[in-house]
Design a protein around this motif. Structure first.
Motif, PDB file in Angstrom:
ATOM      1  N   THR A 177       0.878  -1.172   0.000  1.00  6.51           N
ATOM      2  CA  THR A 177       0.000   0.000   0.000  1.00  6.51           C
ATOM      3  C   THR A 177       0.914   1.220   0.000  1.00  6.51           C
ATOM      4  OG1 THR A 177      -1.735  -1.203   1.168  1.00  6.51           O
ATOM      5  CG2 THR A 177      -1.858   1.200   1.216  1.00  6.51           C
ATOM      6  N   VAL A 178       0.841   1.980  -1.097  1.00  5.74           N
ATOM      7  CA  VAL A 178       1.854   2.996  -1.399  1.00  5.74           C
ATOM      8  C   VAL A 178       1.229   4.392  -1.410  1.00  5.74           C
ATOM      9  CG1 VAL A 178       3.594   3.690  -3.111  1.00  5.74           C
ATOM     10  CG2 VAL A 178       2.909   1.274  -2.960  1.00  5.74           C
ATOM     11  N   LEU A 179       1.830   5.325  -0.680  1.00  9.69           N
ATOM     12  CA  LEU A 179       1.426   6.734  -0.738  1.00  9.69           C
ATOM     13  C   LEU A 179       2.498   7.502  -1.506  1.00  9.69           C
ATOM     14  CD1 LEU A 179      -0.233   9.237   0.141  1.00  9.69           C
ATOM     15  CD2 LEU A 179       1.106   9.253   2.265  1.00  9.69           C
ATOM     16  N   ILE A 180       2.083   8.165  -2.595  1.00  9.74           N
ATOM     17  CA  ILE A 180       3.027   8.946  -3.416  1.00  9.74           C
ATOM     18  C   ILE A 180       2.631  10.417  -3.339  1.00  9.74           C
ATOM     19  CG2 ILE A 180       4.005   9.288  -5.735  1.00  9.74           C
ATOM     20  CD1 ILE A 180       3.107   6.460  -6.468  1.00  9.74           C
ATOM     21  N   THR A 181       3.511  11.265  -2.823  1.00  2.17           N
ATOM     22  CA  THR A 181       3.197  12.706  -2.850  1.00  2.17           C
ATOM     23  C   THR A 181       3.477  13.222  -4.263  1.00  2.17           C
ATOM     24  OG1 THR A 181       5.424  13.432  -2.183  1.00  2.17           O
ATOM     25  CG2 THR A 181       3.841  12.979  -0.414  1.00  2.17           C
ATOM     26  N   GLY A 182       2.634  14.145  -4.728  1.00  4.19           N
ATOM     27  CA  GLY A 182       2.830  14.698  -6.075  1.00  4.19           C
ATOM     28  C   GLY A 182       2.706  13.634  -7.149  1.00  4.19           C
ATOM     29  N   GLY A 183       1.609  12.876  -7.090  1.00  8.78           N
ATOM     30  CA  GLY A 183       1.442  11.777  -8.045  1.00  8.78           C
ATOM     31  C   GLY A 183       0.479  12.094  -9.173  1.00  8.78           C
ATOM     32  N   SER A 184       0.179  13.383  -9.390  1.00  9.31           N
ATOM     33  CA  SER A 184      -0.789  13.703 -10.445  1.00  9.31           C
ATOM     34  C   SER A 184      -0.123  14.018 -11.774  1.00  9.31           C
ATOM     35  CB  SER A 184      -1.651  14.898 -10.004  1.00  9.31           C
ATOM     36  OG  SER A 184      -0.829  16.016  -9.738  1.00  9.31           O
ATOM     37  N   SER A 185       1.197  13.911 -11.835  1.00 14.10           N
ATOM     38  CA  SER A 185       1.918  14.276 -13.065  1.00 14.10           C
ATOM     39  C   SER A 185       3.258  13.546 -13.100  1.00 14.10           C
ATOM     40  CB  SER A 185       2.133  15.802 -13.055  1.00 14.10           C
ATOM     41  OG  SER A 185       3.057  16.212 -14.034  1.00 14.10           O
ATOM     42  N   GLY A 186       3.871  13.524 -14.275  1.00 17.21           N
ATOM     43  CA  GLY A 186       5.266  13.129 -14.426  1.00 17.21           C
ATOM     44  C   GLY A 186       5.668  11.796 -13.801  1.00 17.21           C
ATOM     45  N   ILE A 187       6.753  11.825 -13.059  1.00 24.46           N
ATOM     46  CA  ILE A 187       7.339  10.608 -12.494  1.00 24.46           C
ATOM     47  C   ILE A 187       6.389   9.956 -11.481  1.00 24.46           C
ATOM     48  CG2 ILE A 187       9.235   9.771 -11.026  1.00 24.46           C
ATOM     49  CD1 ILE A 187      11.036  11.936 -12.400  1.00 24.46           C
ATOM     50  N   GLY A 188       5.735  10.772 -10.648  1.00 19.94           N
ATOM     51  CA  GLY A 188       4.812  10.229  -9.636  1.00 19.94           C
ATOM     52  C   GLY A 188       3.655   9.489 -10.280  1.00 19.94           C
ATOM     53  N   LEU A 189       3.103  10.073 -11.350  1.00 20.17           N
ATOM     54  CA  LEU A 189       1.968   9.452 -12.047  1.00 20.17           C
ATOM     55  C   LEU A 189       2.402   8.150 -12.721  1.00 20.17           C
ATOM     56  CD1 LEU A 189      -1.010   9.743 -12.908  1.00 20.17           C
ATOM     57  CD2 LEU A 189      -0.227  11.013 -14.910  1.00 20.17           C
ATOM     58  N   GLU A 190       3.597   8.148 -13.315  1.00 18.37           N
ATOM     59  CA  GLU A 190       4.100   6.940 -13.980  1.00 18.37           C
ATOM     60  C   GLU A 190       4.395   5.846 -12.944  1.00 18.37           C
ATOM     61  OE1 GLU A 190       4.123   6.045 -17.044  1.00 18.37           O
ATOM     62  OE2 GLU A 190       5.217   4.176 -16.687  1.00 18.37           O
ATOM     63  N   LEU A 191       4.931   6.257 -11.808  1.00 16.46           N
ATOM     64  CA  LEU A 191       5.185   5.296 -10.723  1.00 16.46           C
ATOM     65  C   LEU A 191       3.856   4.680 -10.263  1.00 16.46           C
ATOM     66  CD1 LEU A 191       7.527   4.225  -8.994  1.00 16.46           C
ATOM     67  CD2 LEU A 191       7.149   6.134  -7.423  1.00 16.46           C
ATOM     68  N   ALA A 192       2.837   5.537 -10.125  1.00 21.72           N
ATOM     69  CA  ALA A 192       1.512   5.049  -9.726  1.00 21.72           C
ATOM     70  C   ALA A 192       1.011   4.022 -10.753  1.00 21.72           C
ATOM     71  CB  ALA A 192       0.542   6.223  -9.623  1.00 21.72           C
ATOM     72  N   ARG A 193       1.171   4.343 -12.029  1.00 24.46           N
ATOM     73  CA  ARG A 193       0.683   3.452 -13.097  1.00 24.46           C
ATOM     74  C   ARG A 193       1.368   2.085 -13.020  1.00 24.46           C
ATOM     75  NH1 ARG A 193       1.627   1.694 -18.055  1.00 24.46           N
ATOM     76  NH2 ARG A 193       3.686   2.641 -18.223  1.00 24.46           N
ATOM     77  N   GLN A 194       2.682   2.090 -12.896  1.00 21.48           N
ATOM     78  CA  GLN A 194       3.411   0.814 -12.898  1.00 21.48           C
ATOM     79  C   GLN A 194       3.183   0.038 -11.591  1.00 21.48           C
ATOM     80  OE1 GLN A 194       7.404   0.729 -14.467  1.00 21.48           O
ATOM     81  NE2 GLN A 194       6.992   2.368 -15.928  1.00 21.48           N
ATOM     82  N   LEU A 195       3.023   0.755 -10.473  1.00 21.02           N
ATOM     83  CA  LEU A 195       2.791   0.045  -9.208  1.00 21.02           C
ATOM     84  C   LEU A 195       1.370  -0.544  -9.160  1.00 21.02           C
ATOM     85  CD1 LEU A 195       4.672   2.312  -6.632  1.00 21.02           C
ATOM     86  CD2 LEU A 195       5.376   0.084  -7.520  1.00 21.02           C
ATOM     87  N   LEU A 196       0.393   0.149  -9.759  1.00 20.07           N
ATOM     88  CA  LEU A 196      -0.971  -0.412  -9.844  1.00 20.07           C
ATOM     89  C   LEU A 196      -0.949  -1.682 -10.677  1.00 20.07           C
ATOM     90  CD1 LEU A 196      -3.123   2.823 -10.369  1.00 20.07           C
ATOM     91  CD2 LEU A 196      -3.295   1.231  -8.430  1.00 20.07           C
ATOM     92  N   ALA A 197      -0.203  -1.640 -11.787  1.00 18.41           N
ATOM     93  CA  ALA A 197      -0.140  -2.798 -12.689  1.00 18.41           C
ATOM     94  C   ALA A 197       0.494  -4.002 -11.992  1.00 18.41           C
ATOM     95  CB  ALA A 197       0.650  -2.440 -13.943  1.00 18.41           C
ATOM     96  N   ARG A 198       1.271  -3.747 -10.914  1.00 16.90           N
ATOM     97  CA  ARG A 198       1.908  -4.845 -10.188  1.00 16.90           C
ATOM     98  C   ARG A 198       1.108  -5.267  -8.962  1.00 16.90           C
ATOM     99  NH1 ARG A 198       7.435  -5.395  -9.666  1.00 16.90           N
ATOM    100  NH2 ARG A 198       8.436  -5.145 -11.668  1.00 16.90           N
ATOM    101  N   GLY A 199      -0.144  -4.812  -8.872  1.00 10.70           N
ATOM    102  CA  GLY A 199      -1.018  -5.279  -7.797  1.00 10.70           C
ATOM    103  C   GLY A 199      -0.845  -4.545  -6.478  1.00 10.70           C
ATOM    104  N   ASN A 200      -0.337  -3.318  -6.521  1.00 14.49           N
ATOM    105  CA  ASN A 200      -0.255  -2.506  -5.309  1.00 14.49           C
ATOM    106  C   ASN A 200      -1.494  -1.626  -5.178  1.00 14.49           C
ATOM    107  OD1 ASN A 200       2.739  -2.891  -4.396  1.00 14.49           O
ATOM    108  ND2 ASN A 200       2.876  -2.511  -6.604  1.00 14.49           N
ATOM    109  N   THR A 201      -1.816  -1.227  -3.946  1.00 11.40           N
ATOM    110  CA  THR A 201      -2.814  -0.180  -3.721  1.00 11.40           C
ATOM    111  C   THR A 201      -2.049   1.134  -3.712  1.00 11.40           C
ATOM    112  OG1 THR A 201      -4.148  -1.651  -2.373  1.00 11.40           O
ATOM    113  CG2 THR A 201      -4.499   0.707  -2.038  1.00 11.40           C
ATOM    114  N   VAL A 202      -2.538   2.119  -4.487  1.00 12.85           N
ATOM    115  CA  VAL A 202      -1.761   3.353  -4.625  1.00 12.85           C
ATOM    116  C   VAL A 202      -2.629   4.581  -4.329  1.00 12.85           C
ATOM    117  CG1 VAL A 202      -0.342   4.769  -6.175  1.00 12.85           C
ATOM    118  CG2 VAL A 202      -0.271   2.275  -6.375  1.00 12.85           C
ATOM    119  N   ILE A 203      -2.093   5.435  -3.464  1.00  9.49           N
ATOM    120  CA  ILE A 203      -2.741   6.717  -3.138  1.00  9.49           C
ATOM    121  C   ILE A 203      -1.795   7.815  -3.608  1.00  9.49           C
ATOM    122  CG2 ILE A 203      -3.706   8.150  -1.261  1.00  9.49           C
ATOM    123  CD1 ILE A 203      -2.778   4.895  -0.013  1.00  9.49           C
TER     124      ILE A 203
END
Ligand SMILES: NC(=O)c1ccc[n+]([C@@H]2O[C@H](COP(=O)([O-])OP(=O)(O)OC[C@H]3O[C@@H](n4cnc5c(N)ncnc54)[C@H](OP(=O)(O)O)[C@@H]3O)[C@@H](O)[C@H]2O)c1
Length: 260
Positions: free
Chosen positions: A7-33
């Motif tokens: 279960t992952v909390l990413i600050t500043g995840g609405s753009s750029g690197i944070g958003l891409e990290l969210a995308r790849q972590l969701l694809a690996r079965g993580n819960t992402v905020i």
């Protein structure tokens, strides 16, 4: 370190690197905020990644960090991964007029915010069996970029802080990872640096994040993808030479002194 089922909390995840990290972590079965200041950007992230959870929060504001902790710890008690990613980078001429409040914005967002986030979330993370704090610094933590002086200072300091945090938590259940991205094609790289970067191509964010996840899973604690590794090594073997390159890339113009 496995990067799935977390279960992952990413600050500043609405753009750029944070958003891409969210995308790849969701694809690996993580819960992402993910967090961000602008609700419209968070809504658009949600449209692109329907499984992502969003919370509006300003990393510069200590009260907002406390509210974020209350909300995340109650809604997502399995939280075990904190990614301090939110960041700003400005082109600052140190000789030009600027208010004293505004001057240090990068220190607030890129340095004070991660330190406050850790202070706020660490007691919670220490109760989890296998948690991780990931600080996103920069290749500029190793070699400063004169066109972005406050940014470079903030990232060098975040690098030092991450080393100290890792040393203090050495015998705990919390791992400390630093990702130092190279220039990466996101809005941050282009916004105020269109001139300086006009002949440069940043790394593809999807490739950059893939490399980071692979290196984290291989047990790397200081992750330096692409050119960032070059900056780190050059800062040790040829610091004067690499800094000269950064001065050249900054395109600095001579400054007329008073009275000339
Ligand atoms: N791109 C590069 O070349 C590069 C290289 C090295 C390191 N990095 C680092 O990577 C991280 C992400 O950068 P990026 O390139 O992905 O930038 P970006 O595309 O501009 O995204 C920045 C994100 O941070 C959020 N943000 C900014 N200020 C915030 C605040 N006060 N509170 C909460 N969220 C905030 C933004 O959303 P809102 O504006 O809506 O708040 C956005 O979601 C940064 O730490 C940056 O320094 C980037």
């Amino acid at each position: 370190m496995k990067m799935s089922g977390r279960t992952v909390l990413i600050t500043g995840g609405s753009s750029g690197i944070g958003l891409e990290l969210a995308r790849q972590l969701l694809a690996r079965g993580n819960t992402v905020i993910v967090t961000g200041r602008d609700q419209a950007r968070l809504d658009s992230a949600r449209q692109r990644l329907p499984q992502v959870h969003t919370i509006q929060s300003d990393a510069r504001d200590p009260a907002s960090i406390q509210a974020l902790f209350l909300s995340v710890s109650s809604q997502f008690p399995a939280l075990d991964t904190l990614v301090n990613n939110a960041g700003v980078m400005r082109n600052i001429k140190l000789y030009a007029a600027r208010s004293l409040e505004d001057l240090t914005d990068e220190i607030e967002v890129n340095l004070n915010a991660p330190m406050r986030m850790v202070q706020q979330f660490l007691p919670f993370l220490l109760k989890r069996p296998n948690s991780v704090i990931i600080n996103i610094s920069s290749g500029l933590a190793f070699v400063p970029f004169p066109a972005a002086p406050i940014y470079s200072a903030s990232k060098a300091a975040l690098h030092a802080y991450s080393q100290c945090l890792r040393a203090q938590l050495r015998d705990s259940t919390v791992s400390v990872i630093e990702i130092a991205p190279p220039g990466t094609e996101t809005p941050l790289l282009r916004a105020e640096f269109a001139n300086e970067m006009k002949n440069e191509k940043g790394m593809d964010p999807a490739l950059m994040v893939r490399q980071c996840i692979r290196q984290i899973e291989a047990g790397q604690l200081e992750v330096c993808p692409g050119l960032s590794k070059v900056l780190k090594v050059a800062s040790r073997v040829a610091p004067g030479l690499i800094f000269k390159q950064m001065i050249r890339l900054s395109g600095l113009k001579p400054v007329a002194s008073q009275g000339q």
